[in-house]
Design a protein around this motif. Sequence first.
Motif, PDB file in Angstrom:
ATOM      1  N   LEU A  30      45.562  34.037  50.923  1.00 14.40           N
ATOM      2  CA  LEU A  30      45.275  35.419  51.311  1.00 14.40           C
ATOM      3  C   LEU A  30      43.773  35.689  51.343  1.00 14.40           C
ATOM      4  CD1 LEU A  30      48.030  37.192  49.219  1.00 14.40           C
ATOM      5  CD2 LEU A  30      47.948  37.015  51.714  1.00 14.40           C
ATOM      6  N   SER A  31      43.074  35.252  50.332  1.00 13.67           N
ATOM      7  CA  SER A  31      41.638  35.520  50.289  1.00 13.67           C
ATOM      8  C   SER A  31      40.906  34.730  51.368  1.00 13.67           C
ATOM      9  CB  SER A  31      41.050  35.251  48.904  1.00 13.67           C
ATOM     10  OG  SER A  31      41.193  33.914  48.531  1.00 13.67           O
ATOM     11  N   ASP A  32      41.303  33.488  51.622  1.00 14.89           N
ATOM     12  CA  ASP A  32      40.681  32.702  52.690  1.00 14.89           C
ATOM     13  C   ASP A  32      40.834  33.400  54.047  1.00 14.89           C
ATOM     14  OD1 ASP A  32      39.880  30.725  50.935  1.00 14.89           O
ATOM     15  OD2 ASP A  32      41.466  29.321  51.489  1.00 14.89           O
ATOM     16  N   TYR A  33      42.028  33.916  54.294  1.00 13.21           N
ATOM     17  CA  TYR A  33      42.295  34.618  55.549  1.00 13.21           C
ATOM     18  C   TYR A  33      41.405  35.855  55.683  1.00 13.21           C
ATOM     19  CZ  TYR A  33      44.904  37.000  59.225  1.00 13.21           C
ATOM     20  OH  TYR A  33      45.268  37.636  60.381  1.00 13.21           O
ATOM     21  N   ARG A  34      41.321  36.644  54.631  1.00  9.40           N
ATOM     22  CA  ARG A  34      40.495  37.869  54.675  1.00  9.40           C
ATOM     23  C   ARG A  34      39.019  37.518  54.814  1.00  9.40           C
ATOM     24  NH1 ARG A  34      42.774  41.384  56.815  1.00  9.40           N
ATOM     25  NH2 ARG A  34      41.110  42.755  56.181  1.00  9.40           N
ATOM     26  N   ILE A  35      38.552  36.513  54.114  1.00  4.97           N
ATOM     27  CA  ILE A  35      37.145  36.102  54.187  1.00  4.97           C
ATOM     28  C   ILE A  35      36.812  35.627  55.595  1.00  4.97           C
ATOM     29  CG2 ILE A  35      35.500  34.340  53.418  1.00  4.97           C
ATOM     30  CD1 ILE A  35      36.951  34.559  50.630  1.00  4.97           C
ATOM     31  N   GLN A  36      37.718  34.882  56.206  1.00  4.25           N
ATOM     32  CA  GLN A  36      37.488  34.361  57.550  1.00  4.25           C
ATOM     33  C   GLN A  36      37.231  35.490  58.545  1.00  4.25           C
ATOM     34  OE1 GLN A  36      40.688  31.940  59.068  1.00  4.25           O
ATOM     35  NE2 GLN A  36      39.726  31.671  61.043  1.00  4.25           N
ATOM     36  N   PHE A  37      37.946  36.592  58.408  1.00  4.93           N
ATOM     37  CA  PHE A  37      37.840  37.671  59.385  1.00  4.93           C
ATOM     38  C   PHE A  37      36.993  38.850  58.927  1.00  4.93           C
ATOM     39  CE2 PHE A  37      41.647  35.356  60.618  1.00  4.93           C
ATOM     40  CZ  PHE A  37      41.349  35.106  61.943  1.00  4.93           C
ATOM     41  N   ASN A  38      36.722  38.969  57.630  1.00  3.54           N
ATOM     42  CA  ASN A  38      35.974  40.119  57.127  1.00  3.54           C
ATOM     43  C   ASN A  38      34.699  39.748  56.397  1.00  3.54           C
ATOM     44  OD1 ASN A  38      38.993  40.969  57.172  1.00  3.54           O
ATOM     45  ND2 ASN A  38      37.828  42.852  57.270  1.00  3.54           N
ATOM     46  N   GLY A  39      34.446  38.486  56.172  1.00  8.51           N
ATOM     47  CA  GLY A  39      33.273  38.101  55.400  1.00  8.51           C
ATOM     48  C   GLY A  39      33.505  38.305  53.913  1.00  8.51           C
ATOM     49  N   PRO A  40      32.429  38.348  53.137  1.00 11.75           N
ATOM     50  CA  PRO A  40      32.558  38.475  51.680  1.00 11.75           C
ATOM     51  C   PRO A  40      33.380  39.704  51.268  1.00 11.75           C
ATOM     52  CG  PRO A  40      30.320  37.910  52.266  1.00 11.75           C
ATOM     53  CD  PRO A  40      31.036  38.222  53.555  1.00 11.75           C
ATOM     54  N   LEU A  41      34.195  39.520  50.256  1.00  7.23           N
ATOM     55  CA  LEU A  41      35.095  40.558  49.763  1.00  7.23           C
ATOM     56  C   LEU A  41      34.759  40.938  48.333  1.00  7.23           C
ATOM     57  CD1 LEU A  41      38.511  39.011  50.856  1.00  7.23           C
ATOM     58  CD2 LEU A  41      37.335  40.915  51.954  1.00  7.23           C
ATOM     59  N   ASP A  42      35.243  42.087  47.921  1.00  2.60           N
ATOM     60  CA  ASP A  42      35.273  42.474  46.521  1.00  2.60           C
ATOM     61  C   ASP A  42      36.650  42.121  45.979  1.00  2.60           C
ATOM     62  OD1 ASP A  42      32.718  43.552  46.646  1.00  2.60           O
ATOM     63  OD2 ASP A  42      33.420  45.599  46.949  1.00  2.60           O
ATOM     64  N   LEU A  43      36.716  41.844  44.694  1.00  6.53           N
ATOM     65  CA  LEU A  43      37.990  41.567  44.034  1.00  6.53           C
ATOM     66  C   LEU A  43      38.188  42.514  42.870  1.00  6.53           C
ATOM     67  CD1 LEU A  43      37.969  37.662  43.661  1.00  6.53           C
ATOM     68  CD2 LEU A  43      39.129  39.012  45.404  1.00  6.53           C
ATOM     69  N   LEU A  44      39.414  42.955  42.695  1.00  9.15           N
ATOM     70  CA  LEU A  44      39.823  43.658  41.490  1.00  9.15           C
ATOM     71  C   LEU A  44      40.927  42.812  40.883  1.00  9.15           C
ATOM     72  CD1 LEU A  44      39.829  46.117  39.579  1.00  9.15           C
ATOM     73  CD2 LEU A  44      41.595  47.097  41.041  1.00  9.15           C
ATOM     74  N   LEU A  45      40.656  42.240  39.721  1.00  8.79           N
ATOM     75  CA  LEU A  45      41.620  41.374  39.039  1.00  8.79           C
ATOM     76  C   LEU A  45      42.109  42.091  37.791  1.00  8.79           C
ATOM     77  CD1 LEU A  45      39.597  38.039  39.258  1.00  8.79           C
ATOM     78  CD2 LEU A  45      41.311  38.900  40.855  1.00  8.79           C
ATOM     79  N   ASP A  46      43.340  42.558  37.819  1.00  7.65           N
ATOM     80  CA  ASP A  46      43.932  43.238  36.670  1.00  7.65           C
ATOM     81  C   ASP A  46      44.695  42.208  35.852  1.00  7.65           C
ATOM     82  OD1 ASP A  46      45.285  44.751  34.811  1.00  7.65           O
ATOM     83  OD2 ASP A  46      45.927  46.278  36.248  1.00  7.65           O
ATOM     84  N   LEU A  47      44.098  41.815  34.736  1.00  6.64           N
ATOM     85  CA  LEU A  47      44.677  40.755  33.896  1.00  6.64           C
ATOM     86  C   LEU A  47      45.216  41.287  32.576  1.00  6.64           C
ATOM     87  CD1 LEU A  47      41.916  38.052  34.496  1.00  6.64           C
ATOM     88  CD2 LEU A  47      43.988  38.510  35.827  1.00  6.64           C
TER      89      LEU A  47
END
Length: 133
Positions: A30-47
């Motif tokens: 999922l992140s690879d796909y978004r990065i490919q089309f949107n460039g750098p992303l922010d992440l929110l990791l709820d652990l």
Amino acid sequence: MITTDVFTDRLELHAYGRLTLDECREFELLSDYRIQFNGPLDLLLDLRELESCSLDALIEQVRYGRQHAHDFSRIAIVSDSSMVTWAAMCSQFFVDADVRVFDDEGMAREWLGVTGSAIGDASVDSFDQQIAH
């Protein structure tokens, strides 16, 4: 188990119970796909609900982080675990992203400046459907 919400400018991962290698790889797709089309992303990791992580999943997370050192802008981690905080601080040696740990999800969202319209809850099945179209 994880759930992933996909937005135009960020991904949100919520982990519950034990994190497995297959779940890590699903998130990576999922992140690879978004990065490919949107460039750098922010992440929110709820652990906050994460109980454990398999060793192979932990190794995969480190590998993926090093491989994508320039692909994330800000990473907000929500957790009250000192082990997670320690791991997050160590991760800054491998990524260019600004990594911060919060014990409050609202503060994490505020720091990220949450914007962008929701694309929806994501899974490998919905990801495969997006690619097919």
